[in-house]
Design a protein around this motif. Structure first.
Motif, PDB file in Angstrom:
ATOM      1  N   GLY A 246      47.577  49.592  29.795  1.00 28.33           N
ATOM      2  CA  GLY A 246      46.548  50.398  30.446  1.00 28.33           C
ATOM      3  C   GLY A 246      45.198  49.721  30.438  1.00 28.33           C
ATOM      4  N   TYR A 247      44.993  48.799  29.500  1.00 28.03           N
ATOM      5  CA  TYR A 247      43.719  48.081  29.391  1.00 28.03           C
ATOM      6  C   TYR A 247      43.834  46.622  29.826  1.00 28.03           C
ATOM      7  CZ  TYR A 247      42.165  52.033  26.516  1.00 28.03           C
ATOM      8  OH  TYR A 247      41.841  53.287  26.049  1.00 28.03           O
ATOM      9  N   CYS A 248      45.059  46.086  29.884  1.00 32.21           N
ATOM     10  CA  CYS A 248      45.271  44.675  30.213  1.00 32.21           C
ATOM     11  C   CYS A 248      44.990  44.411  31.691  1.00 32.21           C
ATOM     12  CB  CYS A 248      46.690  44.245  29.884  1.00 32.21           C
ATOM     13  SG  CYS A 248      47.000  44.021  28.129  1.00 32.21           S
ATOM     14  N   ALA A 249      44.266  43.332  31.970  1.00 33.26           N
ATOM     15  CA  ALA A 249      44.018  42.939  33.355  1.00 33.26           C
ATOM     16  C   ALA A 249      45.340  42.562  34.017  1.00 33.26           C
ATOM     17  CB  ALA A 249      43.052  41.758  33.390  1.00 33.26           C
ATOM     18  N   PRO A 250      45.507  42.885  35.298  1.00 30.23           N
ATOM     19  CA  PRO A 250      46.798  42.645  35.961  1.00 30.23           C
ATOM     20  C   PRO A 250      47.215  41.178  35.964  1.00 30.23           C
ATOM     21  CG  PRO A 250      45.100  43.328  37.542  1.00 30.23           C
ATOM     22  CD  PRO A 250      44.556  43.573  36.185  1.00 30.23           C
ATOM     23  N   GLU A 251      46.273  40.247  36.176  1.00 34.17           N
ATOM     24  CA  GLU A 251      46.649  38.838  36.226  1.00 34.17           C
ATOM     25  C   GLU A 251      47.096  38.324  34.856  1.00 34.17           C
ATOM     26  OE1 GLU A 251      42.431  38.848  34.883  1.00 34.17           O
ATOM     27  OE2 GLU A 251      43.569  39.943  36.425  1.00 34.17           O
ATOM     28  N   TYR A 252      46.512  38.871  33.797  1.00 30.96           N
ATOM     29  CA  TYR A 252      46.930  38.477  32.449  1.00 30.96           C
ATOM     30  C   TYR A 252      48.308  39.057  32.125  1.00 30.96           C
ATOM     31  CZ  TYR A 252      47.064  38.469  27.323  1.00 30.96           C
ATOM     32  OH  TYR A 252      47.445  38.314  26.015  1.00 30.96           O
ATOM     33  N   LYS A 261      37.115  37.202  32.299  1.00 30.58           N
ATOM     34  CA  LYS A 261      37.186  38.335  33.229  1.00 30.58           C
ATOM     35  C   LYS A 261      38.287  39.324  32.836  1.00 30.58           C
ATOM     36  CE  LYS A 261      33.852  37.073  36.032  1.00 30.58           C
ATOM     37  NZ  LYS A 261      34.058  36.823  37.466  1.00 30.58           N
ATOM     38  N   SER A 262      39.237  38.874  32.005  1.00 25.37           N
ATOM     39  CA  SER A 262      40.252  39.804  31.489  1.00 25.37           C
ATOM     40  C   SER A 262      39.586  40.860  30.618  1.00 25.37           C
ATOM     41  CB  SER A 262      41.314  39.052  30.686  1.00 25.37           C
ATOM     42  OG  SER A 262      41.889  37.999  31.432  1.00 25.37           O
ATOM     43  N   ALA A 331      33.997  50.342  38.955  1.00 23.93           N
ATOM     44  CA  ALA A 331      34.824  49.906  40.078  1.00 23.93           C
ATOM     45  C   ALA A 331      34.817  48.385  40.212  1.00 23.93           C
ATOM     46  CB  ALA A 331      34.339  50.551  41.376  1.00 23.93           C
ATOM     47  N   MET A 332      33.664  47.762  40.023  1.00 22.18           N
ATOM     48  CA  MET A 332      33.587  46.306  40.105  1.00 22.18           C
ATOM     49  C   MET A 332      34.372  45.651  38.970  1.00 22.18           C
ATOM     50  SD  MET A 332      29.709  45.423  41.379  1.00 22.18           S
ATOM     51  CE  MET A 332      28.873  46.405  40.131  1.00 22.18           C
ATOM     52  N   GLU A 336      41.135  44.122  41.229  1.00 19.57           N
ATOM     53  CA  GLU A 336      42.382  43.401  40.954  1.00 19.57           C
ATOM     54  C   GLU A 336      42.156  41.896  40.911  1.00 19.57           C
ATOM     55  OE1 GLU A 336      46.258  44.704  42.330  1.00 19.57           O
ATOM     56  OE2 GLU A 336      45.230  46.173  43.598  1.00 19.57           O
ATOM     57  N   GLN A 337      41.309  41.374  41.783  1.00 20.71           N
ATOM     58  CA  GLN A 337      41.020  39.941  41.790  1.00 20.71           C
ATOM     59  C   GLN A 337      39.977  39.625  40.729  1.00 20.71           C
ATOM     60  OE1 GLN A 337      42.724  37.719  43.623  1.00 20.71           O
ATOM     61  NE2 GLN A 337      43.941  39.453  44.378  1.00 20.71           N
ATOM     62  N   ALA A 338      40.355  38.767  39.777  1.00 20.36           N
ATOM     63  CA  ALA A 338      39.468  38.485  38.646  1.00 20.36           C
ATOM     64  C   ALA A 338      38.132  37.896  39.094  1.00 20.36           C
ATOM     65  CB  ALA A 338      40.161  37.531  37.665  1.00 20.36           C
ATOM     66  N   ASN A 339      38.161  37.031  40.131  1.00 24.37           N
ATOM     67  CA  ASN A 339      36.914  36.386  40.550  1.00 24.37           C
ATOM     68  C   ASN A 339      35.960  37.342  41.238  1.00 24.37           C
ATOM     69  OD1 ASN A 339      38.341  36.721  42.904  1.00 24.37           O
ATOM     70  ND2 ASN A 339      38.156  34.605  43.609  1.00 24.37           N
TER      71      ASN A 339
END
Length: 382
Positions: A246-252, A261-262, A331-332, A336-339
């Motif tokens: 629930g807290y993990c960034a999707p790309e990680y 950015k994660s 929101a920022m 989904e996109q880390a950059n």
């Protein structure tokens, strides 16, 4: 997994990283703490203004405690002294008689999810990283197979206690307090990302790891999963996926590629929890509302629905403009996109502004609301 203060050459970073990798291999085989009593040695390759003139660095003042001392402090780990329990183990409230100080004592569960490596990382990191928004490590115990950490006692518990696990009669967090906590937690993360060198990726930012002291002063805690961030031309570090669902960034979560950015994503989830009063994952809700970020994303697109996202426990006592701005920051952070996510310094700027705009429920106004985020208030001339 880093713990380095603000200075250091690229050569220093390489030496340090090799040392850390070596410790990870050795840690499962040997006692992780092999230092003189009461001290942790600083890596001799580290640059530090505290180093002595002859090149031998000084020691870190992290006390060592015997198991007997900590058993006495907690009255033999009595149930009534238990503060909580997590992946590391149980946390007890205790009193150190020799210095007459109330402390929090975290005892490693030898059958738990985290082990000696996380214990070692936490001791080293919190011995060398110091900031008003990071919890203070007083010392540790490594007697035989016992592993315990001793922290300053945070009298108000965790942010989770005040948002999700509210006991009867406990005061609800008002808007001003929520923004104060958010800004302080962001400053702690900014220190890890921008002041530590190499940077540190916290990797386990969540409400239960934000502890609150007097006046709701927030401090980040539990650094057992932290990692050294990428240095030089590297864009990420690769590691097995750990953290909290629930807290993990999707790309990680998908690739194991960890970046600063994660952490920003995880912070965005926490900020959303503070604004909405909802949990990151809540299986008691209907299917479309169980994941907080998935629920919030379509609502971010329609400003008219922002008021629906405010925590009902606030009872409408929040500034409309402040709510919009806080949701915009969240929101920022959870893009989904880390950059596309902001750096944490920009988050600190925005939330420090919001925290400075005190909402008065009696007048229903926000002071200096005409000022834009990041615009310093003008001082009156004499």
């Amino acid at each position: 997994m880093g713990w380095i203060p603000c200075s250091g050459s690229s050569n220093t970073k390489k030496k340090l990283k090799k040392r850390l990798e070596k410790m990870e291999v050795q840690n499962s085989l040997v006692d992780p703490i092999k230092t003189t009593p009461g001290k942790l040695k600083r890596n001799s390759s580290m640059n530090s203004k505290d180093s002595t003139k002859n090149g031998n660095p000084d020691h870190i003042a992290a006390q060592t405690f015997s198991f007997r001392e900590l058993a006495t402090a907690t009255r033999n780990f009595r149930a009534e002294c238990l503060l909580g329990e997590g992946g590391f183990g149980r946390v007890y409230k205790g009193r150190l008689e020799n210095i007459n100080q109330i402390v929090a004592i975290k005892q490693l569960d030898r059958n738990g999810l985290q082990g000696n490596r996380e214990f070692l990382v936490e001791v080293l990191m919190l011995s060398l990283l110091h900031h008003p928004n990071l919890v203070n490590l007083i010392g540790y115990c490594a007697d035989g197979d016992q592993r315990l950490l001793v922290y300053e006692f945070m009298s108000l518990g965790s942010l989770e206690d005040h948002l999700h696990d509210i006991s009867p009669g406990k005061k609800q967090l008002d808007w001003n307090t929520r923004m104060k906590i958010a800004a302080g937690a962001a400053r702690g993360l900014e220190y890890l990302h921008d002041k530590a060198n190499p940077p540190v990726i916290y990797r386990d930012l969540k409400c239960s790891n934000i502890l609150l002291g007097e006046g709701y002063h927030p401090k980040l805690s539990d650094f057992g999963l932290a990692k050294l961030g990428p240095v030089g031309e590297n864009t990420h570090v690769s590691t097995r996926v750990m953290g909290t669902y629930g807290y993990c960034a999707p790309e990680y979560a998908m690739t194991g590629q960890l970046t600063l950015k994660s952490d920003v994503y995880s912070f965005g989830v926490v900020l959303l929890e503070m604004i909405t009063g909802r949990k990151a994952i809540d299986n008691s809700r209907s299917a479309g509302e169980q994941n907080l970020v998935a629920w919030a994303r379509p609502l971010f697109k329609d400003r008219r629905k922002f008021s629906q996202m405010a925590d009902p426990m606030l009872q409408g006592q929040y500034p409309s403009r402040g709510l919009y701005q806080a949701l915009a920051v969240a929101a920022m952070c959870v893009q989904e996109q880390a950059n596309m996510r902001p750096v944490i310094a920009d988050v600190v700027t925005a939330l420090s502004y919001l925290a400075s705009q005190k909402y008065d429920p009696n007048t229903q106004t926000v002071q200096s609301s005409r000022l834009a985020p990041g615009t310093p208030p003008r001082t009156k001339r004499g």
